[in-house]
Design an enzyme around this catalytic site. Structure first.
Site, PDB file in Angstrom:
ATOM      1  N   ASP A 196       0.896  -1.154  -0.260  1.00  0.00           N
ATOM      2  CA  ASP A 196      -0.092   0.076   0.250  1.00  0.00           C
ATOM      3  C   ASP A 196       0.889   1.212   0.030  1.00  0.00           C
ATOM      4  OD1 ASP A 196      -2.214   1.441   0.172  1.00  0.00           O
ATOM      5  OD2 ASP A 196      -3.031   0.729   1.988  1.00  0.00           O
TER       6      ASP A 196
ATOM      7  N   ASP B 223     -10.600   2.048  -3.552  1.00  0.00           N
ATOM      8  CA  ASP B 223     -11.452   2.178  -2.121  1.00  0.00           C
ATOM      9  C   ASP B 223     -12.706   2.033  -2.137  1.00  0.00           C
ATOM     10  OD1 ASP B 223      -9.110   1.307  -0.849  1.00  0.00           O
ATOM     11  OD2 ASP B 223      -8.773   3.294   0.099  1.00  0.00           O
TER      12      ASP B 223
HETATM   13  C1  DGJ Z   1      -5.577   1.892   1.798  1.00  0.00           C
HETATM   14  C2  DGJ Z   1      -6.103   0.800   1.070  1.00  0.00           C
HETATM   15  O1  DGJ Z   1      -6.685   1.151  -0.508  1.00  0.00           O
HETATM   16  C3  DGJ Z   1      -7.156   0.138   1.764  1.00  0.00           C
HETATM   17  O2  DGJ Z   1      -7.619  -1.049   1.158  1.00  0.00           O
HETATM   18  C4  DGJ Z   1      -6.617  -0.565   3.052  1.00  0.00           C
HETATM   19  O3  DGJ Z   1      -5.602  -1.428   2.757  1.00  0.00           O
HETATM   20  C5  DGJ Z   1      -5.920   0.630   3.775  1.00  0.00           C
HETATM   21  N1  DGJ Z   1      -5.443   1.415   3.073  1.00  0.00           N
HETATM   22  C6  DGJ Z   1      -5.591   0.174   5.257  1.00  0.00           C
HETATM   23  O4  DGJ Z   1      -5.075   1.423   6.033  1.00  0.00           O
END
Ligand code: DGJ
Length: 723
Positions: A459, A529
């Site tokens: 991430d 997301d």
């Molecule tokens: C951002 C990501 O896009 C989410 O899927 C998740 O992993 C969060 N970060 C976790 O902090």
């Protein structure tokens, strides 16, 4: 396999050297005369090896220098600009050599340009990828003198296109709304797509562009150019048009990024991958998808596991029992992999929210007393593979890492530190080789201690806030944006060299890194997301313009959706997720018995259609962007003996006329048997189930969807199998 042809035919004057580099359906034509300039004369549908001189009669004004340099005859757009050690602002490049060669991936044409006076050389490379319709191009700029010079512009590509009724498409978004399609008629003047985020460089504007050559874009007809810049840092794609000419100029964004080339140093610019299609946008997409699976993704021909990711199920509340319960539940549904997301690490600064712990990649023993090993064992017990989330390029100021190494984060001298997510997130300085080692070590430690880890979710939830590096000297601070990514690439390459098999997801606050600047080291991307299946119809449609389904993580999540609060039927959620790389993003124990039964069936069906969806060709049939009541798409395997169709009602209006949907990917000479792959009630499949239909009917008459899609957010997933 596609034949890749490369020929040079000296026609016209003795010195005139014409080169045609071709893929199966496209050609680029270049004239590079020794000691003279190099010109791109043509890029379009495939032409004959000796056709280039014949083209001049028809297109005399089409000539465009292949890498125009700033300084002499300064007007107009240039590809490169440099300041010599003595302050001279000009370059005067002439062809010193041309070379035809091949590597394991295809045929190359390399034009070497040298300055007539100063020791500067540019190797301009064009590469036709075997078995695809993609040509890649980049440059290698060398300072062959002793003293440093400064590059102030250093494009990867300078491509002439036919000026006419051009429409430009690009993909624009923001968090949870990535990649919305934007199409505008190309005006005279300049249109720029760029990014200045530093890290999430696909979030606001994706580093891709399509340009039509004959009017507004169509899905399966018309001439369309498509290009993608393979750079994860700030980039710039310019479309520049006059009445006569149209150019696409693409490269790293040189804003606040001059680059000093020391004597003996070479800067390799990122590759610009491009195609030309006479089958509209669909043709561009299929060309990119095929190329991506073969060359620009990890394991592009290996089917992906069906996974459960813990994020929306438990957020930061991970613990041993809860994780094992999720593993058990995903296994029971037919899943193959469990991924533990954020929240598992930190000792002094336990990661219980976004404020603490990034940088401290030790397991939180309170939450997970048996450590990662315990989770790996649990996954084995439950019969699923195990994956884990990391955000290795980052730290929180509330972390032991930051306490120990405050100098490792990007920062500006004499300024307070800007801090992002949680009010404490900062970005590590990947220009610094020690930091590179540290970031590599995070993955390396996890994988050496737990070789069973099958999947990593990588991430990145920040942008480059403070433009300063304690590592780079004062006169090289201006290289930070670029050197960060050179550092990151080194880390990713080291990981790939040592761990070629691990599956890695490229996630960045959702879809912040959906880019061929990253994907060559990754297997897939987190599309957004936003997991609301309704909005995903739009988001996945747009992501599919350049990126293939095998890489498009699409997870069925809870209803009401956590981002939009929208209530969406489980069938619709699955039918949308099944059109990409299927996964789940929910708490299975919260599902009802009936929901679990449906999910089990849908997952079993996905296993059947997975090869067609993940490895097949995409045909987009009805666009949700048309603002009608339905959206539809299909995949076809190589010989079109298996087709998978998805239809979604996104705006139900009673008695509204819904046009027949013609399945452009069907084979006219085949007869297909239809199977409903995801009936809400197993005993009541859609009325088409079991019926036979010819490819001719599918292509020419089509499916009448009002009979199938009844009501808002009704959906269908049908398979057509040739007899
Ligand atoms: C951002 C990501 O896009 C989410 O899927 C998740 O992993 C969060 N970060 C976790 O902090």
């Amino acid at each position: 396999m596609t034949a890749v042809l490369l020929t040079a035919a000296a026609l016209g004057s003795v010195k005139a050297q014409h080169y045609v580099l071709s893929t199966e359906h496209t050609s680029i034509g270049i004239t590079a005369n020794k000691d003279g300039k190099s010109y791109i004369q043509y890029y379009g549908a495939r032409i004959g090896d000796n056709d280039l001189p014949r083209l001049f009669a028809l297109k005399s004004n089409y000539t465009s220098e292949s890498y125009p340099a700033f300084g002499l005859k300064t007007k107009g757009q240039k590809a490169i600009a440099a300041i010599m050690p003595d302050g001279n602002y000009s370059l005067d490049l002439a062809v010193s050599n041309t070379e035809r060669t091949a590597d394991k991936d295809g045929q190359l044409l390399i034009i070497t340009l040298r300055d007539k006076v100063y020791p500067v050389q540019v190797r301009q490379v064009f590469k036709a990828y075997a078995g695809t319709d993609i040509i890649g191009t980049w440059t290698e700029i060398s300072n062959q003198g002793k003293k440093s010079l400064k590059l102030t512009k250093f494009s990867s590509a300078y491509i002439p296109l036919e000026r006419g009724d051009n429409y430009m498409l690009h993909y624009h978004g923001e968090w949870a709304c990535e990649n919305y399609i934007d199409e505008t008629k190309m005006p005279n003047g300049e249109v720029v797509i760029n990014e200045k985020d530093g890290l999430r460089t696909a979030w606001i504007n994706n580093p891709t562009v399509m340009m039509t050559l004959d009017g507004a874009s169509r899905e399966e007809q018309g001439e369309v150019f498509g290009g993608a810049l393979m750079w994860g840092g700030n980039y710039k794609i310019q479309a520049v048009a006059t009445n006569q000419n149209l150019h696409i100029i693409a490269g790293m964004n040189e804003e606040n990024s001059n680059y000093t080339l020391d004597g003996g140093e070479t800067l390799t610019t990122p590759e610009f991958a491009m195609t030309y299609s006479q089958q509209g946008k669909g043709g561009v997409s299929r060309a990119f998808h095929r190329w991506a699976r073969r060359y620009a993704l990890q394991h592009g021909n290996q089917l992906r596991d069906i996974l459960l990711n813990s994020w929306e199920g438990v957020y930061f509340n991970v613990n041993q029992a809860g994780m094992e319960e999720m593993m058990k539940n995903i296994k029971a549904l037919g899943g193959e992999l469990f991924v533990m997301d954020d929240g598992w690490f930190g000792d002094k600064w336990a990661r219980n929210n976004g404020e603490t712990g990034l940088g401290d990649w030790m397991v939180n023993k309170k939450k997970l007393p048996e450590g990662v090993k315990g989770l790996v064992k649990a996954a084995k017990r439950q019969g699923v593979k195990f994956g884990i989330w990391i955000e290795p390029e980052m730290a929180n100021t509330k972390s032991e890492l930051y306490e120990k190494h405050p100098e490792w984060v990007l920062q500006c001298k004499n300024r307070p530190l800007s801090q992002g997510r949680g009010g404490t997130q900062v970005v590590l300085d990947l220009c610094n080789p020690k930091v590179q080692d540290y970031v590599f070590g995070i993955t390396d430690n996890l994988l050496t201690e737990n070789p069973e880890i099958a999947y990593i979710k990588w991430d990145c939830n920040a942008y480059i806030m403070d433009y300063g590096s304690t590592y780079l000297p004062a006169d090289r601070q201006e290289e930070l944006y670029i050197r960060y990514h050179q550092g990151l690439r080194k880390v990713l390459q080291r990981i790939r060299d040592k761990y070629p098999d691990v599956i890695i997801q490229c996630c960045s606050s959702g879809g912040g890194r959906i880019s061929y600047g990253y994907l060559p080291w990754y297997d897939e991307f987190w599309t957004s997301d936003n997991t609301d299946a309704y909005q995903r119809v739009f988001l996945q449609w747009s992501a599919s313009q350049f990126y293939p389904a095998i890489a498009m993580a699409a997870h069925a999540s809870a209803s009401p959706n956590h981002q939009t609060k929208r209530e969406v039927p489980l069938k619709f959620r699955f039918d949308v997720a099944m059109s990409g790389r299927l996964g789940l993003e929910l708490q299975p124990k919260d599902m009802s018995e009936q929901e679990r039964e449906f999910a089990q069936r849908a997952i079993a069906s996905y296993k059947e259609i997975r090869p067609v969806v993940q490895l097949g060709d995409l045909y987009r049939l009805v666009s949700p962007y048309d603002k009608g009541s339905i959206a539809a798409l299909m995949y076809a395997n190589e010989d079109k003996s298996r087709l998978v169709f998805f239809g979604y009602n996104i705006q139900y209006l009673h008695k509204e006329m819904v046009p027949y949907v013609k399945l452009s990917g069907a084979d006219e000479n085949k007869t297909y048997v239809i199977k409903d792959m995801s009936p809400a009630d197993a005993a009541k499949p859609c009325f088409l189930d079991g019926k036979k239909v010819s490819g001719k009917v599918l292509r020419n008459a089509g499916l009448k969807l009002n009979d199938i899609l009844k009501g808002q957010m009704s959906s269908v997933c049908l398979e057509f199998v040739a007899e």
